[in-house]
Design a protein around this motif. Structure first.
Motif, PDB file in Angstrom:
ATOM      1  N   ILE A 147       0.815  -6.293  -3.115  1.00 30.63           N
ATOM      2  CA  ILE A 147       1.218  -4.883  -3.145  1.00 30.63           C
ATOM      3  C   ILE A 147       1.679  -4.475  -1.754  1.00 30.63           C
ATOM      4  O   ILE A 147       0.908  -4.559  -0.790  1.00 30.63           O
ATOM      5  CB  ILE A 147       0.039  -3.988  -3.591  1.00 30.63           C
ATOM      6  CG1 ILE A 147      -0.485  -4.449  -4.955  1.00 30.63           C
ATOM      7  CG2 ILE A 147       0.455  -2.534  -3.636  1.00 30.63           C
ATOM      8  CD1 ILE A 147      -1.841  -3.871  -5.302  1.00 30.63           C
ATOM      9  N   ALA A 148       2.929  -4.054  -1.648  1.00 32.07           N
ATOM     10  CA  ALA A 148       3.460  -3.555  -0.376  1.00 32.07           C
ATOM     11  C   ALA A 148       3.482  -2.031  -0.415  1.00 32.07           C
ATOM     12  O   ALA A 148       4.004  -1.443  -1.368  1.00 32.07           O
ATOM     13  CB  ALA A 148       4.861  -4.102  -0.120  1.00 32.07           C
ATOM     14  N   GLN A 182      -7.447  -0.994   8.250  1.00 31.48           N
ATOM     15  CA  GLN A 182      -6.855  -1.872   7.251  1.00 31.48           C
ATOM     16  C   GLN A 182      -7.452  -1.567   5.880  1.00 31.48           C
ATOM     17  O   GLN A 182      -8.647  -1.351   5.730  1.00 31.48           O
ATOM     18  CB  GLN A 182      -7.105  -3.323   7.626  1.00 31.48           C
ATOM     19  CG  GLN A 182      -6.340  -3.777   8.863  1.00 31.48           C
ATOM     20  CD  GLN A 182      -6.406  -5.272   9.064  1.00 31.48           C
ATOM     21  OE1 GLN A 182      -7.222  -5.963   8.469  1.00 31.48           O
ATOM     22  NE2 GLN A 182      -5.526  -5.796   9.912  1.00 31.48           N
ATOM     23  N   GLY A 183      -6.583  -1.519   4.892  1.00 31.46           N
ATOM     24  CA  GLY A 183      -7.020  -1.173   3.545  1.00 31.46           C
ATOM     25  C   GLY A 183      -7.179   0.309   3.326  1.00 31.46           C
ATOM     26  O   GLY A 183      -7.595   0.734   2.237  1.00 31.46           O
ATOM     27  N   GLU A 184      -6.860   1.118   4.343  1.00 37.97           N
ATOM     28  CA  GLU A 184      -6.881   2.575   4.221  1.00 37.97           C
ATOM     29  C   GLU A 184      -5.453   3.104   4.332  1.00 37.97           C
ATOM     30  O   GLU A 184      -4.587   2.460   4.929  1.00 37.97           O
ATOM     31  CB  GLU A 184      -7.766   3.185   5.309  1.00 37.97           C
ATOM     32  CG  GLU A 184      -9.216   2.734   5.219  1.00 37.97           C
ATOM     33  CD  GLU A 184     -10.067   3.253   6.362  1.00 37.97           C
ATOM     34  OE1 GLU A 184     -11.300   3.226   6.233  1.00 37.97           O
ATOM     35  OE2 GLU A 184      -9.497   3.692   7.397  1.00 37.97           O
ATOM     36  N   LEU A 185      -5.223   4.285   3.772  1.00 36.62           N
ATOM     37  CA  LEU A 185      -3.874   4.851   3.724  1.00 36.62           C
ATOM     38  C   LEU A 185      -3.838   6.229   4.367  1.00 36.62           C
ATOM     39  O   LEU A 185      -4.807   6.991   4.278  1.00 36.62           O
ATOM     40  CB  LEU A 185      -3.394   4.969   2.270  1.00 36.62           C
ATOM     41  CG  LEU A 185      -3.343   3.674   1.445  1.00 36.62           C
ATOM     42  CD1 LEU A 185      -2.939   3.984   0.007  1.00 36.62           C
ATOM     43  CD2 LEU A 185      -2.390   2.659   2.069  1.00 36.62           C
ATOM     44  N   TYR A 186      -2.669   6.499   4.979  1.00 36.78           N
ATOM     45  CA  TYR A 186      -2.460   7.825   5.571  1.00 36.78           C
ATOM     46  C   TYR A 186      -0.975   8.155   5.402  1.00 36.78           C
ATOM     47  O   TYR A 186      -0.125   7.647   6.113  1.00 36.78           O
ATOM     48  CB  TYR A 186      -2.858   7.814   7.042  1.00 36.78           C
ATOM     49  CG  TYR A 186      -2.901   9.179   7.696  1.00 36.78           C
ATOM     50  CD1 TYR A 186      -3.234  10.324   6.980  1.00 36.78           C
ATOM     51  CD2 TYR A 186      -2.610   9.320   9.060  1.00 36.78           C
ATOM     52  CE1 TYR A 186      -3.280  11.556   7.586  1.00 36.78           C
ATOM     53  CE2 TYR A 186      -2.653  10.550   9.682  1.00 36.78           C
ATOM     54  CZ  TYR A 186      -2.993  11.669   8.932  1.00 36.78           C
ATOM     55  OH  TYR A 186      -3.026  12.913   9.544  1.00 36.78           O
ATOM     56  N   GLY A 187      -0.697   8.997   4.409  1.00 42.37           N
ATOM     57  CA  GLY A 187       0.692   9.346   4.110  1.00 42.37           C
ATOM     58  C   GLY A 187       1.445   8.226   3.416  1.00 42.37           C
ATOM     59  O   GLY A 187       2.549   7.870   3.836  1.00 42.37           O
ATOM     60  N   PRO A 188       0.899   7.652   2.305  1.00 41.79           N
ATOM     61  CA  PRO A 188       1.620   6.574   1.615  1.00 41.79           C
ATOM     62  C   PRO A 188       2.894   7.094   0.952  1.00 41.79           C
ATOM     63  O   PRO A 188       2.911   8.177   0.376  1.00 41.79           O
ATOM     64  CB  PRO A 188       0.612   6.087   0.565  1.00 41.79           C
ATOM     65  CG  PRO A 188      -0.255   7.280   0.296  1.00 41.79           C
ATOM     66  CD  PRO A 188      -0.365   8.002   1.615  1.00 41.79           C
ATOM     67  N   MET A 189       3.946   6.303   1.062  1.00 42.88           N
ATOM     68  CA  MET A 189       5.232   6.681   0.469  1.00 42.88           C
ATOM     69  C   MET A 189       5.572   5.741  -0.686  1.00 42.88           C
ATOM     70  O   MET A 189       5.031   5.878  -1.758  1.00 42.88           O
ATOM     71  CB  MET A 189       6.316   6.672   1.553  1.00 42.88           C
ATOM     72  CG  MET A 189       6.017   7.600   2.730  1.00 42.88           C
ATOM     73  SD  MET A 189       5.931   9.353   2.270  1.00 42.88           S
ATOM     74  CE  MET A 189       7.649   9.758   2.290  1.00 42.88           C
ATOM     75  N   ASP A 190       6.412   4.758  -0.429  1.00 46.64           N
ATOM     76  CA  ASP A 190       6.829   3.870  -1.515  1.00 46.64           C
ATOM     77  C   ASP A 190       5.842   2.723  -1.692  1.00 46.64           C
ATOM     78  O   ASP A 190       5.036   2.409  -0.805  1.00 46.64           O
ATOM     79  CB  ASP A 190       8.224   3.315  -1.207  1.00 46.64           C
ATOM     80  CG  ASP A 190       8.883   2.684  -2.431  1.00 46.64           C
ATOM     81  OD1 ASP A 190       8.404   2.937  -3.556  1.00 46.64           O
ATOM     82  OD2 ASP A 190       9.871   1.953  -2.252  1.00 46.64           O
ATOM     83  N   ILE A 191       5.939   2.084  -2.858  1.00 44.37           N
ATOM     84  CA  ILE A 191       5.076   0.953  -3.201  1.00 44.37           C
ATOM     85  C   ILE A 191       5.874  -0.014  -4.058  1.00 44.37           C
ATOM     86  O   ILE A 191       6.765   0.389  -4.812  1.00 44.37           O
ATOM     87  CB  ILE A 191       3.808   1.439  -3.952  1.00 44.37           C
ATOM     88  CG1 ILE A 191       2.822   0.291  -4.178  1.00 44.37           C
ATOM     89  CG2 ILE A 191       4.177   2.104  -5.264  1.00 44.37           C
ATOM     90  CD1 ILE A 191       1.462   0.755  -4.692  1.00 44.37           C
ATOM     91  N   ASP A 192       5.577  -1.305  -3.914  1.00 46.04           N
ATOM     92  CA  ASP A 192       6.197  -2.304  -4.779  1.00 46.04           C
ATOM     93  C   ASP A 192       5.228  -3.468  -4.944  1.00 46.04           C
ATOM     94  O   ASP A 192       4.438  -3.767  -4.045  1.00 46.04           O
ATOM     95  CB  ASP A 192       7.535  -2.795  -4.204  1.00 46.04           C
ATOM     96  CG  ASP A 192       8.397  -3.467  -5.261  1.00 46.04           C
ATOM     97  OD1 ASP A 192       8.106  -3.298  -6.463  1.00 46.04           O
ATOM     98  OD2 ASP A 192       9.372  -4.157  -4.889  1.00 46.04           O
ATOM     99  N   VAL A 193       5.280  -4.116  -6.123  1.00 48.47           N
ATOM    100  CA  VAL A 193       4.393  -5.229  -6.428  1.00 48.47           C
ATOM    101  C   VAL A 193       5.236  -6.485  -6.595  1.00 48.47           C
ATOM    102  O   VAL A 193       6.218  -6.489  -7.357  1.00 48.47           O
ATOM    103  CB  VAL A 193       3.577  -4.963  -7.711  1.00 48.47           C
ATOM    104  CG1 VAL A 193       2.632  -6.137  -7.985  1.00 48.47           C
ATOM    105  CG2 VAL A 193       2.799  -3.661  -7.588  1.00 48.47           C
TER     106      VAL A 193
END
Length: 468
Positions: free
Chosen positions: A177-178, A160-171
Motif C-alpha cells: 500500500i502506497a 512510521q505507520g502513522e499518517l498526517y494529512g494522507p492524500m492519495d493511495i494505491d495498492v
C-alpha cells in the motif's frame, strides 16, 4: 529465378506490414472526441462537493470520493447513481433480526464518525476498497458490495505507520500500500497490516540553497512495479524504484502549459500500453506521458461547458478506453470516449491481424473520408494495397498489381520498394517478348556464324580445286 526472388520478398513484406499493424495498435493515442458529464454542485445523488479521486472497480462500478460531502458516491459505468457510503438510506428492517440491525447500526455510526474528507481510493486483489481520510488521518477499509466498514489502518502521527494529512493511495499487485502524506511530506509503503516497509522522501533545493522535503499528492503503481508520485508544489512527477528508494526519472519541474511542463499535478493512472495519464490540475487538462517519463500528448481544454475541464482530479480508464474524470471545479464526473474513427480503426486492426484485407479496405476508405490525414489509416491502406498487389501479381494479373502498387505512392510517396515491384511487373509482363528477342538475336548470330563457316569452307574448297 527472378519470380521466386520476388515471391520471397513479397512474403517478407507481408510479414513486416503485419507486424507494423500490430505495433501501431499498441501505440495509438487516446481519442476523447465523444463526451458527456454527470452531476453538479450539491449534496444529493449525483451532486458533488469538490470530488477528489475516483476508481473503476473490477465489476465496472465507478466510486467517487465526494470530499466536502464526507462520503463516497457509487455509480454505474454509464454514470447512473447507485448509492453512497456511508449508506444512510433507510432499509426494510423487517428483513433483519435484532442482532443484525444492531451490528449494522454500530458499523454505520463508526463509519460516519470516521468518514471525514475522503481523498484517495484504491482496491486490493480481494476487491476491498481503501479510502484515505484526510481529516481523520486514517485509512478506512470498506466492502464496496454493502458499504460496510471492515477495518482501519494507521493512526494520526509522524512516526512510521502513522499518517498526517494522507492524500492519495494505491495498492500494488502484491498487496503493498502506497500512501502520499501531505503534511508529513513523504510517501509510505505499508503492508496490509499498516506496518511501514519503506519511506520515500523527495527533496528539492530551496531558494536559500538548503534541501527541503516536498509534499506528495498522487501515487500510482506502474505495471513494472515502479511507483509514480506527483509533487504539486514543484510541478513534477517522479518515478521511484520503491525497493531501493532510487529516483529513476522526473517529468515536469517547470510551471507552465507547454510540453514537458505541469501546473499542480495531482492524480495519476495508467493509459494504453505503458503510458501514464496525469491530472494536470491547474492547467485544466490531462497530460499523457510514456512509461519512461517522456511527453506524449495533452488532452482536454479549460472551461465549464460539456467537454471542458476545470481543475481535474481523479482519473480512471476502463477497458473500452472511456476516460472517467472527477471534474472538481465543475463538481461533476466527465466521461470521454473514443469517436467513430477510433472505433473503426480498432476494428480494422483486428481484421489486419487476420489478413482480412478484403473487408478491412472499405472501412479504411471510410476512415480516410472522415479524416484524410489520419496517419494510422494511411499505414493500414498501404498494407492493404501491398496485400492486393502481391495477390494480383501471384495470380498473373499484372495490370491490377501495377495499379495497386502505384496507389501506394499516394500514401507513401517515397516508398523504396515500389520501383522494385514495378520492375518485377515489367519483366513478368514482357518475359515472352524479351525471350523472343533474345532468341532472335541468338538465332541471327548463329546464322551469321553458320554463313561465315560455310563461306570459309567454300573458299577452301575452291582454293583446293584451283591447286589441282
Amino acid at each position: 529465378m527472378r519470380k521466386s526472388l520476388f515471391s520471397f520478398k513479397s512474403l517478407l513484406a507481408l510479414l513486416l506490414f503485419s507486424l507494423l499493424a500490430i505495433s501501431a495498435g499498441a501505440e495509438t493515442s487516446l481519442d476523447f472526441s465523444v463526451f458527456n458529464s454527470k452531476g453538479f454542485e450539491g449534496k444529493g445523488p449525483l451532486e458533488f462537493g469538490s470530488p477528489e479521486d475516483l476508481i473503476i472497480t473490477r465489476e465496472g462500478l465507478i466510486i467517487v470520493a465526494d470530499h466536502r460531502n464526507n462520503r463516497l458516491q457509487v455509480l454505474k459505468g454509464d454514470g447512473e447513481f447507485v448509492g453512497v457510503v456511508p449508506n444512510i438510506a433507510k432499509i426494510d428492517e423487517s428483513k433483519f433480526d435484532a442482532a443484525a440491525l444492531e451490528a449494522r447500526k454500530k458499523n454505520l455510526e463508526e463509519l460516519t464518525t470516521l468518514f471525514k474528507k475522503p481523498v484517495g481510493l484504491a482496491q486490493n486483489s480481494q476487491g476491498l476498497l481503501y479510502v484515505t481520510l484526510m481529516e481523520s488521518d486514517k485509512i478506512a477499509i470498506v466492502d464496496p458490495r454493502n458499504g460496510a466498514l471492515t477495518g482501519t489502518l494507521c493512526k494520526s502521527g509522524k512516526g512510521q505507520g502513522e499518517l498526517y494529512g494522507p492524500m492519495d493511495i494505491d495498492v500494488s499487485f502484491d498487496g503493498r500500500i502506497a500512501v502520499a502524506e501531505w503534511r508529513n511530506r513523504r510517501v509510505q509503503i505499508l503492508n496490509d497490516e499498516g506496518k511501514c516497509l519503506k519511506e520515500l522522501i523527495y527533496q528539492e533545493e530551496t531558494k536559500k540553497g538548503a534541501l527541503s522535503a516536498v509534499a506528495p499528492r498522487g501515487v500510482h503503481w506502474m505495471s513494472d512495479g515502479k511507483l509514480a508520485v506527483s509533487y504539486p508544489l514543484y510541478n513534477q512527477v517522479v518515478c521511484w524504484e520503491p525497493n531501493t528508494g532510487e529516483v529513476l526519472w522526473r517529468y515536469g519541474g517547470i510551471k507552465g502549459n507547454d510540453k514537458g511542463m505541469l501546473n499542480n499535478p495531482s492524480f495519476i493512472t495508467s493509459a494504453l500500453g505503458s503510458n501514464l495519464l496525469i491530472a494536470d490540475t491547474l492547467n485544466h487538462r490531462i497530460v499523457e506521458i510514456t512509461g519512461d517519463g517522456k511527453y506524449f500528448e495533452h488532452h482536454g481544454r479549460r472551461g465549464s461547458r460539456p467537454g471542458a475541464l476545470l481543475s481535474p482530479r481523479g482519473i480512471a480508464l476502463n477497458r473500452e478506453e472511456v476516460l472517467v474524470i472527477s471534474d472538481q471545479g465543475n463538481n461533476r464526473v466527465h466521461f470521454f470516449q473514443p469517436g467513430q474513427t477510433t472505433l473503426m480503426l480498432r476494428e480494422v486492426k483486428q481484421m489486419a491481424l487476420k489478413d482480412d484485407w478484403d473487408n478491412a479496405a472499405p472501412r479504411i476508405e471510410q476512415i480516410l473520408y472522415l479524416q484524410p490525414n489520419n496517419s494510422d489509416a494511411h499505414e493500414l491502406m498501404v498494407n492493404a494495397l501491398y496485400y492486393f498487389g502481391n495477390r494480383s501479381f501471384n495470380a498473373r494479373e499484372y495490370d491490377k498489381a501495377e495499379e495497386f502498387y502505384r496507389r501506394i505512392l499516394r500514401y507513401r510517396p517515397e516508398d523504396p520498394n515500389i520501383p522494385q515491384k514495378l520492375d518485377a511487373i515489367f519483366w513478368a509482363v514482357n518475359q515472352s517478348l524479351i525471350a523472343s528477342i533474345v532468341f532472335g538475336i541468338i538465332a541471327t548470330i548463329a546464322g551469321l556464324i553458320l554463313i561465315w563457316v560455310l563461306k570459309l569452307l567454300i573458299s577452301r574448297f575452291i582454293f583446293t580445286q584451283s591447286q589441282e
